[in-house]
Design a protein around this motif. Structure first.
Motif, mmCIF file in Angstrom:
data_model
loop_
_atom_site.group_PDB
_atom_site.id
_atom_site.type_symbol
_atom_site.label_atom_id
_atom_site.label_comp_id
_atom_site.label_asym_id
_atom_site.label_seq_id
_atom_site.Cartn_x
_atom_site.Cartn_y
_atom_site.Cartn_z
ATOM 1 N N LEU A 173 57.405 76.180 92.271
ATOM 2 C CA LEU A 173 58.185 76.219 93.108
ATOM 3 C C LEU A 173 58.692 77.710 93.371
ATOM 4 N N LEU A 174 58.873 78.471 92.488
ATOM 5 C CA LEU A 174 59.802 79.629 92.763
ATOM 6 C C LEU A 174 58.413 80.862 92.984
ATOM 7 N N ASN A 175 57.540 80.309 92.811
ATOM 8 C CA ASN A 175 56.276 81.518 93.045
ATOM 9 C C ASN A 175 56.411 82.586 92.265
ATOM 10 N N GLU B 46 58.885 86.791 98.285
ATOM 11 C CA GLU B 46 58.516 85.475 98.158
ATOM 12 C C GLU B 46 59.761 84.701 97.611
ATOM 13 N N GLU C 189 62.991 84.469 99.362
ATOM 14 C CA GLU C 189 62.820 83.333 100.495
ATOM 15 C C GLU C 189 62.863 82.010 100.061
ATOM 16 N N ARG C 190 62.195 81.483 98.899
ATOM 17 C CA ARG C 190 62.327 80.219 98.159
ATOM 18 C C ARG C 190 63.813 80.065 97.771
ATOM 19 N N HIS D 92 66.087 78.906 100.495
ATOM 20 C CA HIS D 92 65.834 77.839 101.005
ATOM 21 C C HIS D 92 66.200 76.608 99.876
ATOM 22 N N MET E 41 57.249 70.087 97.968
ATOM 23 C CA MET E 41 57.710 71.544 97.748
ATOM 24 C C MET E 41 56.794 72.029 96.868
ATOM 25 N N GLY F 87 53.976 74.529 98.732
ATOM 26 C CA GLY F 87 54.571 75.798 98.761
ATOM 27 C C GLY F 87 55.838 75.948 99.727
ATOM 28 N N ILE F 88 55.724 77.287 100.188
ATOM 29 C CA ILE F 88 56.822 77.604 101.337
ATOM 30 C C ILE F 88 56.744 76.741 102.261
ATOM 31 N N ILE G 143 58.738 73.681 101.216
ATOM 32 C CA ILE G 143 60.032 73.740 100.854
ATOM 33 C C ILE G 143 60.824 73.955 102.141
#
Length: 142
Positions: free
Chosen positions: A38-40, A64, A67-68, A71, A110, A114-115, A118
């Protein structure tokens, strides 16, 4: 918790934001691997790194991840306003299958998407975010 611009946070504030986000992800019942996805975070992020994030280490400062985080904060805020009298309902909603998401849970959307997933969950919950993004894309179509 409202709009957060992670690039403007002090290191102390980033540590606190990391703790809060980890607490939220834990309350949503996410596994360690789901949190990493989720958090990349890097794919082989060890579980002990997640433990450090709960204590005193901020998340990596990348576009990345930031941005997550922004959100996720928006989703949490939207859940808070959707369920103002029962904070635990937000966590339940995140785990409920939803017809609008092809009978998947918001968490699965999510993690799997991915993004894009989300942002889809945030747009579903936060009409102001959805309206703002729709109006931006409509004006760029002109």
């Amino acid at each position: 918790m409202s709009e957060v611009h992670t690039g403007k946070l002090s290191s102390t504030e980033r540590v606190e934001l990391t703790r809060v986000i980890m607490s939220i992800l834990d309350s949503w019942g996410m596994s360690a691997q789901q949190q990493v996805d989720l958090l990349n975070l890097p794919p082989k992020t060890p579980t002990r790194a997640l433990r450090r994030y709960r204590e005193d280490t901020p998340f990596p400062q990348t576009n990345e991840v930031d941005e997550r985080l922004e959100h996720i904060v928006g989703i949490v805020d939207a859940l808070r306003t959707t369920y103002p009298h029962n904070p635990s309902m937000g966590a339940l909603w995140m785990k409920q299958r939803n017809k609008q998401f092809q009978n998947r849970t918001p968490l699965k959307v999510m993690v799997d998407d991915g993004i894009d997933g989300i942002m889809r969950i945030r747009a579903h919950l936060d009409c102001a975010y959805d309206w703002f993004n729709d109006s931006k894309s409509a004006s760029s179509d002109d």
